[in-house]
Each structure stands twice: as C-alpha cells, then as structure tokens.
Write an enzyme that holds these catalytic residues in place. Structure first.
Site, PDB file in Angstrom:
ATOM      1  N   SER A 197       0.827  -1.200   0.000  1.00 48.92           N
ATOM      2  CA  SER A 197       0.000   0.000   0.000  1.00 48.92           C
ATOM      3  C   SER A 197       0.873   1.267   0.000  1.00 48.92           C
ATOM      4  CB  SER A 197      -0.977  -0.033   1.187  1.00 48.92           C
ATOM      5  OG  SER A 197      -1.948   0.973   1.086  1.00 48.92           O
ATOM      6  N   ASP A 206     -10.070  -3.773  -5.366  1.00 51.73           N
ATOM      7  CA  ASP A 206      -9.243  -2.771  -4.699  1.00 51.73           C
ATOM      8  C   ASP A 206      -9.329  -1.463  -5.464  1.00 51.73           C
ATOM      9  OD1 ASP A 206      -7.248  -1.248  -3.503  1.00 51.73           O
ATOM     10  OD2 ASP A 206      -5.622  -2.657  -3.908  1.00 51.73           O
ATOM     11  N   HIS A 244      -8.151  -4.552  -0.823  1.00 47.46           N
ATOM     12  CA  HIS A 244      -6.959  -3.845  -0.393  1.00 47.46           C
ATOM     13  C   HIS A 244      -6.581  -4.278   1.036  1.00 47.46           C
ATOM     14  CE1 HIS A 244      -3.988  -0.707  -0.865  1.00 47.46           C
ATOM     15  NE2 HIS A 244      -4.213  -0.333   0.379  1.00 47.46           N
TER      16      HIS A 244
END
Length: 316
Positions: free
Chosen positions: A158, A253, A283
């Site tokens: 991320s 995501d 995610h």
C-alpha cells in the site's frame, strides 16, 4: 469478478468496522488504529529478530531486522520493507507477522523500517527519504547482516509500496545502492481518485475512497507535488534502468488500476515485471493471515521474488 468466499463472508463487518479516519487528525487516527492492534501471542518463529537504531535524514530511525528460521547456507537476499498504513499509521509491530513470514518464505534478511509518519512526524518526502536512507544503510551493512551484496531488494504494501517504489527510483537517480528487485503489494502509486477501480470499489470494499484521499492529504497536502515521481512514481518520465519488479494486485481494490498501470509502464520501459493478480482480494488482504487467499498470495509473491533473485529477471 467475485470476492473470495472468505472475504465475502466478512466484508460487511470489515467495511463497517473501518474507522472514519478521514474525520480525524493524524495522531488521533493513529491512536485508534493502534488501539485495535492485538499482538500475536505465538508469532511465527524466526532465527533472530531485533531492533536497531540507525541515522536517518530527519533523526534516528528504528529498523527491525529478521533472520530466517533456516539453515545458514551463506549470504542470502536482503529485503528492506516499508509497512502500509496510508503514510499515517501502522508500525513495526503491525507488520511483524508479515515480515516474519517473508523472512522464512524468502530465506532472506528482512529490514523493516519505522519511517516518519504524516502529518505530525513529517510530510512528503520525509517517509520516502527515510526508506531510501534505510536502504543505503542496509547496502552498507549487508555483509554484517548476512546478506549477499548482489541481492538487495526493496518492498512494501500500500503506502509502503509507494515508498519502496520511490526508494528504487531514488537509488537509480542517485547512483546507489544497486538493486536486485522490488516487491510492491497493491501500491499507492498515483493520486488519481477517479479510475474505474476507484469508482467501482471505492465504497463497500474496505479502505474507502474518502480514507484513501485523506492519506494523500496528510502526506502530500500540496496537490501540485503529487505529480512529482518521488510522490507518484507513475508520473515518472523515465522508468528505465529499474530493477525487476513483482507487483501484487487485488481485484476488488480501488488501487488496482494504478498498480496495473505502473506494472505496464515498467514493462514498456524495459523493466522485467511479474504480476500476481488475486481477483477475489481486497486492499490489505495480505495482512489478513486468517484468509486462505492471504497464504496463497504470500507464497506466490515470494516464489516470484525468489525466481527474480535466482534468475536476475522476473518472468514475463
């Protein structure tokens, strides 16, 4: 596309339980997230783990060094790892389990970096410079760490994937250190909140669009700065000369499209790329070890990285 069955059974609870971080100040959101963290009472064994203080561009940095629970067969890869958390929260503890797993699966030294978090500890490019500094330190101390000087990698998930990608760009631009590869897990790679995947999955699939936009507001508040390649690597004019890259993408995501665009841009620049696509993932799913999909994704990503290290190039 369909959600992974295990995720489908818990997505409403996951989504409803995600705190409204976009309504909070950074330190408040960090405290809320930290307050929800429950350490694993039986962490995965590794041969050795310990914290160390190194010199960073904004002061002391703490890194946590993991050695794999494997026979000592000589120098091994070294992975400098940047945790996710929107540049605002999470820390060495939140990603301890993932780093232990990566150390053992990769048979690698893992150097996890506690970089400055936005906004109070430092805004852009502070975190990126911290991860780059830790990478330089790892390269300078790689023999002491038990690593192979020719097998230095950077990775992150991320926001940490953003920092890893930026550290690789910095290393290329600044002439050192040499990189053997990158591991980018659903990276935050550009500040475009109107992609098809943002429109489709920006609500109801965990980590909603308001939170993702808020992360950028905390780390890179000046919108003009968000097109700088050290903030948004997808905006780099030249991606040639970067090391082989493994990119993990989740189908459900909001960041799927930007991660895919970066993988494609790397390939167009002549960089060898392996894409690991998990249609049913959301995610952050690779830090959810209760999911079977998480285990499969970790295994596939680490196998791709191992192939990258052995061959010197990711599979096409």
């Amino acid at each position: 596309m369909s959600l992974d069955p295990q995720i489908a059974g818990m997505i409403e609870a996951l989504d409803a339980g995600f705190p409204p971080v976009h309504t909070m100040a950074g330190p408040e959101a960090r405290a809320v997230i930290r307050g929800r963290f429950t350490p694993n009472p039986n962490p995965e064994p590794v041969a050795d783990v310990g914290d160390r203080t190194i010199t960073g561009p904004g002061g002391d940095l703490t890194v946590r060094i993991y050695r794999p629970n494997a026979p000592d067969d000589g120098p091994m890869p070294t992975l400098v790892y940047a945790h996710g958390g929107g540049w605002v929260f999470c820390d060495l503890d939140s990603h301890d389990g993932l780093c232990r797993d990566f150390a053992n699966r990769l048979t690698a030294v893992v150097v996890s970096v506690h970089y400055r978090r936005a906004p109070d500890e430092g805004r852009w490019p502070g975190a990126a410079e911290d991860v780059y500094a830790a990478t330089v330190w790892a390269a300078a101390n790689i023999t002491e760490l038990g690593g192979d000087p020719d097998q230095l990698l950077v990775g992150g998930d991320s926001a940490g994937g953003n920092l890893a990608a930026v550290a690789a760009l910095m290393a290329r631009d600044r002439g050192a250190p040499g990189m053997a590869g990158q591991l980018l897990l659903y990276p935050m790679i550009a500040a475009d909140f109107d992609t098809p995947s943002y429109r489709q999955f920006g609500r109801g699939y965990y980590n909603p669009r308001p939170a993702l936009q808020w992360y950028w507001d905390q780390y890179v508040p000046d919108v003009a700065d968000r097109t700088h390649p050290y903030a948004s690597p997808l905006h780099a004019d030249d991606l040639s000369g970067l090391s082989p890259t493994v990119v993990v993408l989740a189908g459900h995501d909001p960041l799927h499209d930007e991660g895919l665009a970066y993988a494609d841009a790397l390939q167009r620049a002549g960089v060898a790329v392996t894409q690991c696509f998990f249609e049913g993932g959301v995610h952050g799913f690779m830090t959810m070890p209760m999911l079977d999909l998480c285990g499969r994704a970790r295994a596939q990503a680490c196998a791709a990285v191992s192939e990258l290290v052995v061959s010197g190039a990711a599979s096409p």
